[in-house]
Structure formats: structure tokens, C-alpha cells
Design an enzyme around this catalytic site. Structure first.
Site, PDB file in Angstrom:
ATOM      1  N   CYS A 116       0.809  -1.228   0.000  1.00  0.00           N
ATOM      2  CA  CYS A 116       0.000   0.000   0.000  1.00  0.00           C
ATOM      3  C   CYS A 116       0.839   1.273   0.000  1.00  0.00           C
ATOM      4  CB  CYS A 116      -0.972  -0.005   1.167  1.00  0.00           C
ATOM      5  SG  CYS A 116      -2.011  -1.468   1.206  1.00  0.00           S
ATOM      6  N   HIS A 257      -3.029   7.072   2.590  1.00  0.00           N
ATOM      7  CA  HIS A 257      -3.483   5.777   2.086  1.00  0.00           C
ATOM      8  C   HIS A 257      -4.865   5.506   2.657  1.00  0.00           C
ATOM      9  CE1 HIS A 257      -3.968   1.705   1.084  1.00  0.00           C
ATOM     10  NE2 HIS A 257      -3.707   1.221   2.278  1.00  0.00           N
ATOM     11  N   ASN A 287     -10.019  -0.360   0.391  1.00  0.00           N
ATOM     12  CA  ASN A 287      -8.557  -0.266   0.313  1.00  0.00           C
ATOM     13  C   ASN A 287      -8.105  -0.823  -1.040  1.00  0.00           C
ATOM     14  OD1 ASN A 287      -5.802  -0.616   0.546  1.00  0.00           O
ATOM     15  ND2 ASN A 287      -5.872  -1.516   2.592  1.00  0.00           N
TER      16      ASN A 287
END
Ligand code: COA
Length: 330
Positions: A116, A257, A287
Site C-alpha cells: 500500500c 493511504h 482499500n
């Protein structure tokens, strides 16, 4: 090459057409819209169509970014793709994207896996390579097809992730004081087991047993990851600000993020920076790992949330566990 700035010339993003809502997920696993929303802030996520590859999503986002930058694939001489879900393990998906997009064969193409944090790592890498004077235009893509590696029977993970792509075109500018101000990358390699795909790599190649056990899917110890994520992102943000003698309130927009709304809220509290200064779209995408920051960046720019002269902070964490922060002036 001294005294040049590395700048973002254009951005683009792409999300697959299919939207999977929390209510639909509740019909697949033992969960509820209420649980997912209160624990993560996620309402829905996009899921790639059957046959829609990581490279296809990347190409769609890249075309939009190039158009935004008023450049063509022929202008790209550096292509970096941040992803944990390449079309195939070998070769790099950047090569397939190069071919599908029509990027010239003299362009350097490689994949980068920092999970990520991938886009922040790729951004920093691209800026360093551009600063060397050996490249003119970098296409940096963050793309994921996480629906392919999520266990759709595991309610602790499948509700959290989504598919999509975001891209940025970078170049060099003679104007001083704009573009990348600085970055801070790092990793806690002692925590690799907290978020991983246990089998299918070279240590434990895929077997019938590993497939039966579901060890080819993503596993996560969510609570532990949560704690480290908040600490790592806060520290990275503080470090980079301190290094460049900036205060948190000088940041126009934080693009974090997008893993969990509660993580973003915790960082907002610790940095004493109101949530209005954070771009949030986790509710609509879940996500999307490497794709999360570039999708958010593209949306923020197009929504007018970033103005010339503004400072933007990118901050991320992910499997590894990696973390990264970068400061940009527009
Ligand atoms: N629906 C309903 N219940 C669920 C559930 C789901 N989808 N997933 C887990 N639960 C249950 C658990 O089984 C547990 O039940 P128990 O108390 O009976 O054991 C309970 O809900 C609480 O689980 P817990 O894991 O403690 O929840 P949490 O508040 O820590 O939230 C996460 C879970 C995953 C949302 C949170 O830990 C998180 O966001 N972690 C970071 C994840 C992340 O960002 N990863 C990406 C890194 S890039």
C-alpha cells in the site's frame, strides 16, 4: 542535474464499473453494513469485470493521466508500476502495460512492490531518476486487482479491499521551489507475517494442500496492523515535516493511504490537523493498496482541492510493513 524540480504534470484514475456494496457482501459472508461502516468507514468498492486485467485498469488510468499532462505514450521514457497484483508473477506487468499503451521500447519499465506504500515509493523513485537527468517523462501507476487475491469466504479481509488504478505523469521543471520537496521511506521487516500471502512464493510453491488451506489468499492480523499503521504514518509525517522545517498547519491537503477511516481520523488527531485537510474516499473504494493514493490524488485535483502553491502530504503504510511520506508543492 542540479537546480531542477520534479513535478507532477498530469493525473488520471480508473475504477471498474461493477460496484459491490456492503449489503451485497452481507449476503456472501457473515457481516453487516453497520459493522463494515463503523469499523472501517467503507460503504462500497469496485470489482474488476471477469477478464479485466490489472494491466487493462492501469492502461485506462494512464491514458487519462497522459491526456491531462497533454503528452502521449511516445513521450514516456520511464514507466514504474506499483502493484502487488501483476497480471502474472513473471514477467513484470509494466512490460504488458508498455505494450498495450504504446510506450516506446527505449523506455525503462519495471514493477515495484511496496504494497500500500507502493505509490509513494514509486513517486520517490521516479523523482530521483528524473533528477539524474537521464529521463524526461515518468509514468507512475498504482494499480491493484485485489479481488483476485482476497479470500471471499474470509469476512475479516474480504470486506476491506477493492480494485482500481491511478496514474501520474512526472517531468522536470526549471522553476525552483515546486514539485517534490522531500520524502521519507522505510519498513518494519520484522512484521512480514502480519499481512501476507503465506504460500505460492519460492519458499512454499503452490501445492494442492496449500490451495485447499486457502494459503494463496491474503491473510491479515488486522488489529496489530492497525496499531503499527497509525504509529508509522504519524512518525513519517512528523519526520518529513521536521526535516523541511514545516508545520502541519502549512499542509493544504493530506492524501493518506485509504485503508480505514479510523486510521485517518487517528492521524488527524495526532497531527492536530482537522479532517477537512484530509482527502477521504475510502467509503467509495475500500482499500485499493497501491492504487489508493493516486486515485485520491486524481479526484482531489479534479475537485479543485489542490491549488498552485499548495503543499500536499502523501502518507502511506502497507504489507512489509512498509511506510512512506512525501511532500509536494504545486
Ligand atoms: N463482519 C462482522 N464481524 C467481523 C468482521 C466482519 N467483516 N470481521 C471481523 N469481525 C468480528 C471479529 O471476528 C471479532 O469478533 P470477536 O470479538 O467475537 O472475536 C470482532 O468482529 C472484532 O474484530 P476486530 O478484528 O477486533 O475488529 P477491529 O475493530 O480491530 O476492526 C479491522 C477490524 C480489520 C477493520 C481493523 O483492525 C483494521 O482496519 N485494521 C487495519 C487493517 C488495514 O488497514 N490493513 C491494510 C493495511 S494496508
Amino acid at each position: 542535474m542540479a537546480n531542477v524540480s520534479t513535478v507532477i504534470l498530469g493525473t488520471g484514475s480508473y475504477a471498474p464499473e461493477k460496484i459491490l456494496t456492503n449489503a451485497e457482501l452481507a449476503a456472501m459472508v457473515d457481516t453487516s453494513d453497520e459493522w463494515i461502516r463503523t469499523r472501517s468507514g467503507i460503504r462500497e468498492r469496485h470489482i474488476a469485470a471477469p477478464g479485466e486485467a490489472t494491466s487493462d485498469m492501469a492502461v485506462a488510468a494512464a491514458k487519462r493521466a497522459l491526456e491531462d499532462a497533454k503528452l502521449t505514450p511516445a513521450d514516456v521514457d520511464l514507466l514504474i508500476v506499483a502493484t502487488v497484483t501483476p497480471d502474472q508473477t513473471v514477467p513484470a506487468v509494466s512490460c504488458s502495460i508498455q505494450h498495450k499503451l504504446g510506450v516506446p521500447t527505449h523506455a525503462a519499465c519495471f514493477d515495484l512492490n511496496a504494497a500500500c506504500s507502493g505509490f509513494v515509493y514509486a513517486l520517490d523513485t521516479a523523482c530521483a531518476m528524473l533528477s539524474s537527468g537521464r529521463y524526461r517523462h515518468a509514468l507512475v501507476i498504482g494499480v491493484e486487482k485485489l479481488s483476485a487475491i482476497v479470500d471471499w469466504k474470509d469476512r475479516t479481509t474480504c470486506v476491506l479491499f477493492g480494485d482500481g488504478a491511478g496514474a501520474a505523469v512526472l517531468g522536470i521543471s526549471p522553476q525552483a521551489g515546486i514539485g517534490l520537496i522531500g520524502s521519507k521511506l522505510g519498513a518494519y521487516g520484522d512484521s512480514v507475517d502480519l499481512l501476507c500471502i503465506p504460500k505460492g512464493g519460492s519458499t512454499h510453491p503452490t501445492t494442492a494442500e496449500s490451495i485447499a488451506a486457502g494459503d494463496h489468499f491474503l491473510k491479515m492480523k488486522g488489529k496489530e496492523v492497525f496499531k503499527i499503521a497509525v504509529r508509522a504514518m504519524e512518525e513519517a509525517a512528523r519526520d518529513i515535516l521536521e526535516q523541511h522545517h514545516l508545520r502541519a498547519d502549512q499542509i493544504g491537503l493530506v492524501i493518506p493511504h485509504q485503508a480505514n477511516l479510523r486510521i485517518i481520523e487517528a492521524i488527524s488527531q495526532y497531527l492536530e490537523l482537522p479532517m477537512e485537510r484530509f482527502y477521504v474516499n475510502v467509503d467509495r473504494y475500500g482499500n485499493t493498496s497501491s492504487a489508493s493514493i493516486p486515485i485520491a490524488l486524481d479526484e482531489a485535483r479534479k475537485a479543485g482541492r489542490i491549488k498552485p502553491g499548495d503543499i500536499t502530504l502523501f502518507v502511506a503504510f502497507g504489507a512489509g510493513l512498509t511506510y512512506g511520506a512525501a511532500l509536494f508543492r504545486w
